[in-house]
Structures are given as structure tokens and as C-alpha cells.
Design a protein around this motif. Structure first.
Motif, PDB file in Angstrom:
ATOM      1  N   LEU A 196       0.818  -1.215   0.000  1.00  0.00           N
ATOM      2  CA  LEU A 196       0.000   0.000   0.000  1.00  0.00           C
ATOM      3  C   LEU A 196       0.853   1.267   0.000  1.00  0.00           C
ATOM      4  N   ASP A 197       2.062   1.177   0.534  1.00  0.00           N
ATOM      5  CA  ASP A 197       3.001   2.298   0.409  1.00  0.00           C
ATOM      6  C   ASP A 197       4.418   1.764   0.317  1.00  0.00           C
ATOM      7  N   GLY A 198       5.411   2.631   0.509  1.00  0.00           N
ATOM      8  CA  GLY A 198       6.762   2.280   0.093  1.00  0.00           C
ATOM      9  C   GLY A 198       7.762   2.087   1.207  1.00  0.00           C
ATOM     10  N   GLU A 199       9.010   2.473   0.913  1.00  0.00           N
ATOM     11  CA  GLU A 199      10.153   2.066   1.719  1.00  0.00           C
ATOM     12  C   GLU A 199      11.216   3.151   1.636  1.00  0.00           C
ATOM     13  N   GLY A 200      11.901   3.397   2.760  1.00  0.00           N
ATOM     14  CA  GLY A 200      12.892   4.467   2.823  1.00  0.00           C
ATOM     15  C   GLY A 200      14.007   4.359   1.796  1.00  0.00           C
ATOM     16  N   MET A 201      14.390   3.135   1.437  1.00  0.00           N
ATOM     17  CA  MET A 201      15.497   2.980   0.487  1.00  0.00           C
ATOM     18  C   MET A 201      15.026   2.968  -0.967  1.00  0.00           C
ATOM     19  N   ILE A 202      13.730   3.119  -1.178  1.00  0.00           N
ATOM     20  CA  ILE A 202      13.193   3.104  -2.550  1.00  0.00           C
ATOM     21  C   ILE A 202      12.691   4.507  -2.887  1.00  0.00           C
ATOM     22  N   GLU A 203      13.538   5.263  -3.600  1.00  0.00           N
ATOM     23  CA  GLU A 203      13.194   6.661  -3.852  1.00  0.00           C
ATOM     24  C   GLU A 203      11.900   6.826  -4.640  1.00  0.00           C
ATOM     25  N   SER A 204      11.578   5.840  -5.452  1.00  0.00           N
ATOM     26  CA  SER A 204      10.391   5.989  -6.295  1.00  0.00           C
ATOM     27  C   SER A 204       9.095   5.659  -5.561  1.00  0.00           C
ATOM     28  N   ASP A 205       9.190   5.176  -4.322  1.00  0.00           N
ATOM     29  CA  ASP A 205       7.971   4.963  -3.533  1.00  0.00           C
ATOM     30  C   ASP A 205       8.354   4.926  -2.058  1.00  0.00           C
ATOM     31  N   LEU A 206       8.235   6.071  -1.426  1.00  0.00           N
ATOM     32  CA  LEU A 206       8.657   6.208  -0.025  1.00  0.00           C
ATOM     33  C   LEU A 206       7.497   5.868   0.908  1.00  0.00           C
ATOM     34  N   PRO A 207       7.807   5.624   2.185  1.00  0.00           N
ATOM     35  CA  PRO A 207       6.724   5.433   3.153  1.00  0.00           C
ATOM     36  C   PRO A 207       5.761   6.630   3.098  1.00  0.00           C
ATOM     37  N   GLY A 208       4.496   6.356   3.106  1.00  0.00           N
ATOM     38  CA  GLY A 208       3.508   7.428   3.056  1.00  0.00           C
ATOM     39  C   GLY A 208       3.064   7.775   1.647  1.00  0.00           C
ATOM     40  N   ALA A 238       0.614   6.074   8.455  1.00  0.00           N
ATOM     41  CA  ALA A 238      -0.749   6.113   8.996  1.00  0.00           C
ATOM     42  C   ALA A 238      -1.782   6.009   7.868  1.00  0.00           C
ATOM     43  N   ASP A 239      -1.533   6.701   6.767  1.00  0.00           N
ATOM     44  CA  ASP A 239      -2.502   6.663   5.665  1.00  0.00           C
ATOM     45  C   ASP A 239      -2.627   5.249   5.093  1.00  0.00           C
ATOM     46  N   ALA A 240      -1.507   4.548   4.997  1.00  0.00           N
ATOM     47  CA  ALA A 240      -1.565   3.178   4.472  1.00  0.00           C
ATOM     48  C   ALA A 240      -2.290   2.256   5.449  1.00  0.00           C
ATOM     49  N   VAL A 241      -2.045   2.457   6.756  1.00  0.00           N
ATOM     50  CA  VAL A 241      -2.737   1.643   7.763  1.00  0.00           C
ATOM     51  C   VAL A 241      -4.243   1.906   7.691  1.00  0.00           C
ATOM     52  N   ILE A 242      -4.625   3.177   7.560  1.00  0.00           N
ATOM     53  CA  ILE A 242      -6.053   3.520   7.472  1.00  0.00           C
ATOM     54  C   ILE A 242      -6.671   2.867   6.234  1.00  0.00           C
ATOM     55  N   MET A 243      -5.942   2.914   5.120  1.00  0.00           N
ATOM     56  CA  MET A 243      -6.450   2.284   3.899  1.00  0.00           C
ATOM     57  C   MET A 243      -6.666   0.777   4.106  1.00  0.00           C
ATOM     58  N   ALA A 244      -5.683   0.139   4.756  1.00  0.00           N
ATOM     59  CA  ALA A 244      -5.796  -1.308   5.001  1.00  0.00           C
ATOM     60  C   ALA A 244      -6.986  -1.616   5.909  1.00  0.00           C
ATOM     61  N   MET A 245      -7.159  -0.800   6.932  1.00  0.00           N
ATOM     62  CA  MET A 245      -8.246  -1.045   7.887  1.00  0.00           C
ATOM     63  C   MET A 245      -9.609  -0.799   7.235  1.00  0.00           C
ATOM     64  N   LYS A 246      -9.709   0.260   6.444  1.00  0.00           N
ATOM     65  CA  LYS A 246     -10.970   0.525   5.738  1.00  0.00           C
ATOM     66  C   LYS A 246     -11.318  -0.631   4.804  1.00  0.00           C
ATOM     67  N   ALA A 247     -10.281  -1.196   4.176  1.00  0.00           N
ATOM     68  CA  ALA A 247     -10.511  -2.280   3.213  1.00  0.00           C
ATOM     69  C   ALA A 247     -10.840  -3.602   3.912  1.00  0.00           C
ATOM     70  N   GLY A 248     -10.395  -3.736   5.174  1.00  0.00           N
ATOM     71  CA  GLY A 248     -10.658  -4.987   5.898  1.00  0.00           C
ATOM     72  C   GLY A 248      -9.508  -5.981   5.849  1.00  0.00           C
ATOM     73  N   PHE A 249      -8.277  -5.487   5.706  1.00  0.00           N
ATOM     74  CA  PHE A 249      -7.114  -6.378   5.720  1.00  0.00           C
ATOM     75  C   PHE A 249      -7.016  -7.097   7.073  1.00  0.00           C
ATOM     76  N   ASP A 250      -6.337  -8.247   7.055  1.00  0.00           N
ATOM     77  CA  ASP A 250      -6.250  -9.083   8.260  1.00  0.00           C
ATOM     78  C   ASP A 250      -4.978  -8.847   9.068  1.00  0.00           C
ATOM     79  N   VAL A 251      -3.885  -8.562   8.383  1.00  0.00           N
ATOM     80  CA  VAL A 251      -2.606  -8.358   9.065  1.00  0.00           C
ATOM     81  C   VAL A 251      -1.950  -7.104   8.506  1.00  0.00           C
ATOM     82  N   ILE A 252      -1.508  -6.248   9.421  1.00  0.00           N
ATOM     83  CA  ILE A 252      -0.830  -5.023   9.011  1.00  0.00           C
ATOM     84  C   ILE A 252       0.667  -5.234   9.215  1.00  0.00           C
ATOM     85  N   GLY A 253       1.420  -5.207   8.129  1.00  0.00           N
ATOM     86  CA  GLY A 253       2.875  -5.280   8.220  1.00  0.00           C
ATOM     87  C   GLY A 253       3.434  -3.883   8.437  1.00  0.00           C
ATOM     88  N   HIS A 254       4.258  -3.739   9.480  1.00  0.00           N
ATOM     89  CA  HIS A 254       5.035  -2.535   9.791  1.00  0.00           C
ATOM     90  C   HIS A 254       4.293  -1.527  10.668  1.00  0.00           C
TER      91      HIS A 254
END
Ligand SMILES: [Zn+2]
Length: 449
Positions: A196-208, A238-254
């Protein structure tokens, strides 16, 4: 009479049963077949047939087999994310995964919950474990990662014409997402990971930086659930967690960065969801990453220092809210090598302020509830699988003892002794024997008469 897989009595152990109750100071566990028949003080076992083999644990600590809640058996300690996918064939990856499975079991992890697989390696390894071909943890197998174009692991610029097809399934718009998940269902996986979002070492998709819309994330959860798949997310912000929770995901990684809304949504569904911070990814990078170019300076500039600090805050809030936060440390990269799984238990104590007892309960009872397996793993109780670890030391006073393989003296899974270094009881060690478990057991039974 056989010592392996029919009936045995573990005597004189200090039993931490994983239920939250106090330890039994001088306890016994009666195993019959693959299940526990009875657990209790040692004087309550006088009725057990004298022909049932006894193993004297000499007062050692006994606990349920642990569950690694954020694992990657198909990752082979690669030193770059790119190596994971493009510099190794599916065949070689599978051989490593088989060895990693055996390592994980030897470390006292009798169950494991995958957080992403190369190719269909997870499914093959799970099936091989279940059929007794190879030893390994009871395994919840994941499919390939599902993400949108330009999502976290789709960072190679288009002009290089490089795919990441071993790890990634690119799916844009809700119908492609549904198609990817249908394909994963067909492959035999138990669970689907969605970025749902990215990673600190990946410039093309950062956290958030959200790489899916709510519509796509919700389609993923809906399609997965209708096909009996668990839906898990890479969600740092937080935005990715909210998206996962709204969608009904079962496990939140990170879940590294939380705001009030993200926390409240998780708190409301705390009886359904689980969170795996996998903080050993960051801890491992800071401890070992310099060898691969990830100096502290470089990591700080990628935001990882702040991410660790924020995660410590977030986990404190989740713990206070009663959300099940589970150890599981993204092991399988060069800086988080297989075999060091118990380091994440130390992170729970030293970074997150869990007591050793709370940490062990998270790694046994709570992570056992995540993998489920018919409600039969995570505690030492009658009717549960006989997944048992004996420790020569006291993890309740020093959690790091679980990092020392010499201290993990006995590992039993489903009533079968996988490893035993005690003088009492069989010394036969499946962990030292590559090859078919079934044939090894036949040799053992012949030797035992
Ligand atoms: Zn991971």
C-alpha cells in the motif's frame, strides 16, 4: 515401542504453557500421537503406563514452539532487493527455502507466517513440509506480492526493461487486482501480500506515498476474502494503515507511523487483526548494513532513524490499546540472516518495552492465533499439537538465551522429536540429517527396536 510420534512423557520441566498462567515449577507433559494429552504438576502422572518412554528434562524451561509471524523462507540472505528476484532461478531459490525451513524449525519456531514469496516457492515448501518430505515449521504460505505500477518493488525504470516477475505481480485498477488474487488462489497460497506504500530505500515509492487507491485496496480484500485468502499489507504510514483497515485487511505489516485515526481503527478491530512491525529490518540494517553500503549516514538520510523512533512510539500505543503486536523480523536479507529470528524477541524487550513474559506470549499464544491451524498451536494444553521447545536457560530473565542454538536443547513438533541434545531421551537428531524425513524416521525406529 517407539520414542517418536506415539506416546512419551516429558518429566521435570519448568513449564511455561503460553496461556498467561504462572509456570508449573516441576511439571510434566504427556504426548500421545501428534497432540498433548495432559499438562500439569509431575505428581499427577502416576497413572501413565510404565511402558510410555520418559524424558527427564532436569528442571529445564519448557515452552510452546514459537511462531515467526513475518517470515520469508524464499528469501536467501540476498544483499539487495534486486538480487532476490533477478539473480537467482526459482529452482535455486526453492533449495534455499527448504534449508531455511529446517533452520527455522531448529531455532524453536514450529510455525511460521509468510509475508511474501518469490515465485510459488512458499506453496511448494509448505506442501513438502506437510507431506513429511522435508522438516520445517507449519507454514502459512504467501503468494507473489501484489502491487501497482511504480509501487515499492517496481522501482526499475522502464527503459531498463527489467521485470520483477518472480516477486511482483503488477496490477492496476480493481479488476486487475482481482485477477492477480484469483491467480494466487489458483497457485495454492494461503495468503496475499499487498503493497500500500513504500520504503525508505526506494526513492520511487517512499513510506507514506500510497501506491494504491482505496478502491484497489478494498477490491483486494474483498476478492481475497471471498476466495478464503488472508490479506496482509505492507503499510508503513498512517494513511496506508487507514487504507488497510478501511478495506478490511487481516494483518498489518510494519505500521511504523500512526495517527489517532489509524490507531483507533486498529483498536476497534483488535480482536480480528494482527500487526507485525518487523523492526529487525531496520535494526539489522543499522547493525550489519554498512557491509553492503548502508552506512548509518546513508540510513539516517533514508529516514530509518526516525522510522525506528516513530515505531517505538507506535508500538507503545498499540500495546496499550490491546492490539496484538507480534515478533517476526523480515529475516532473509543479508543484514537479517536466517537463523537469527530470536533477535526480534530481544527487540520487543529492549526497544518496545515488553517484558520477556509478554514477548514470549506474543511469540507463542498470540502468533499461534495468527497462524491458527485449527486453534491447535501456541499453547501447551490438552488437545493442542505437541509443538514444544526445551531451553537450557531462563528466557523469562534473559530473552537472548533463545538466540543460542546450544540452549535450544529439544525441539518437538507434532509429537515428533526434531532435535534433542539432552542425555535423557533419544539423541537422534533429524535436524542434522538432510533428506527425506520419512526415511530418517524409519531408520530411527529400526535403531530403537
Ligand atoms: Zn517482509
Amino acid at each position: 515401542m517407539t520414542l517418536n510420534g506415539e506416546s512419551m512423557l516429558l518429566m521435570h520441566g519448568r513449564i511455561f504453557d503460553g496461556t498467561g498462567d504462572e509456570e508449573i515449577p516441576d511439571g510434566a507433559i504427556w504426548i500421545e500421537g501428534d497432540e498433548i494429552r495432559r499438562v500439569g504438576p509431575v505428581d499427577q502422572f502416576d497413572d501413565v503406563d510404565q511402558n510410555v518412554p520418559r524424558i527427564d528434562l532436569g528442571g529445564r524451561f519448557v515452552m510452546p514452539g514459537m511462531t515467526e509471524a513475518h517470515s520469508h523462507l524464499s528469501y536467501f540472505n540476498a544483499s539487495s532487493l534486486q538480487d532476490l528476484d533477478m539473480n537467482c532461478t526459482a529452482e535455486t531459490t526453492t533449495i534455499s527455502a527448504v534449508l531455511n525451513a529446517r533452520t527455522m524449525l531448529r531455532c524453536g519456531y514450529t510455525s511460521s507466517h509468510s509475508f511474501g514469496s518469490l515465485h510459488a516457492v512458499d506453496v511448494a515448501v509448505r506442501n513438502a513440509i506437510n507431506s513429511g518430505m522435508v522438516p520445517g515449521p507449519r507454514y502459512v504460505a504467501c503468494g507473489r506480492d501484489v502491487l501497482g505500477t511504480g509501487g515499492m518493488i517496481d522501482w526499475n525504470p522502464d527503459h531498463l526493461q527489467l521485470g520483477m516477475d518472480g516477486l511482483a505481480m503488477l496490477a492496476d485498477n480493481p479488476w486487475e487486482v482481482r485477477k492477480a488474487i484469483r491467480s494466487i488462489r489458483k497457485s495454492g497460497a494461503d495468503t496475499v501480500k499487498v503493497y500500500l506504500d513504500g520504503e525508505g530505500m526506494i526513492e520511487s515509492d517512499l513510506p507514506g506515498e500510497l501506491s494504491y487507491t482505496q478502491e484497489e485496496a478494498s477490491a483486494a480484500a474483498d476478492e481475497g476474502h471471498r476466495r478464503n485468502l488472508r490479506i496482509i499489507s505492507h503499510a508503513r504510514s498512517a494513511d496506508a494503515v487507514i487504507m488497510a483497515m478501511k478495506a478490511g485487511f487481516d494483518v498489518i505489516g510494519h505500521a511504523n507511523y500512526l495517527n489517532d485515526e489509524a490507531l483507533e481503527r486498529m483498536r476497534e478491530e483488535r480482536h480480528r487483526i494482527f500487526v507485525t512491525p518487523a523492526i529487525h529490518w531496520q535494526v539489522g540494517l543499522y547493525s550489519n548494513g554498512a557491509e553492503w553500503g548502508f552506512t548509518h549516514q546513508a540510513l539516517d538520510s533514508m529516514g530509518y532513524k526516525d522510522e525506528i523512533a516513530e515505531t517505538i512510539n507506535s508500538v507503545a500505543k498499540m500495546k496499550a490499546a490491546g492490539i496484538r503486536v507480534l515478533p517476526g523480523g523480515d529475516f532473509g536479507l543479508a543484514w537479517t540472516p536466517h537463523g537469527s529470528y530470536a533477535k526480534d524477541l530481544q527487540n520487543f524487550v529492549e526497544l518496545f518495552g515488553y517484558t520477556p513474559r509478554e514477548t514470549l506470549l506474543a511469540a507463542t499464544r498470540d502468533a499461534g492465533a495468527l497462524v491458527d491451524f485449527g486453534g491447535k498451536v501456541g499453547t501447551l494444553e490438552a488437545g493442542k499439537f505437541a509443538d514444544i521447545v526445551v531451553v537450557d536457560g531462563d528466557p523469562l530473565s534473559d530473552i537472548t538465551v533463545l538466540q543460542d542454538l546450544d540452549k535450544i536443547v529439544t525441539v518437538i513438533q507434532g509429537g515428533k522429536i526434531f532435535h534433542n541434545a539432552l542425555d535423557s531421551g533419544p539423541r537422534f537428531d533429524l535436524s542434522a540429517k538432510p533428506g527425506l524425513k520419512a526415511s530418517v524416521e524409519r531408520q530411527f525406529e529400526a535403531a530403537a527396536g
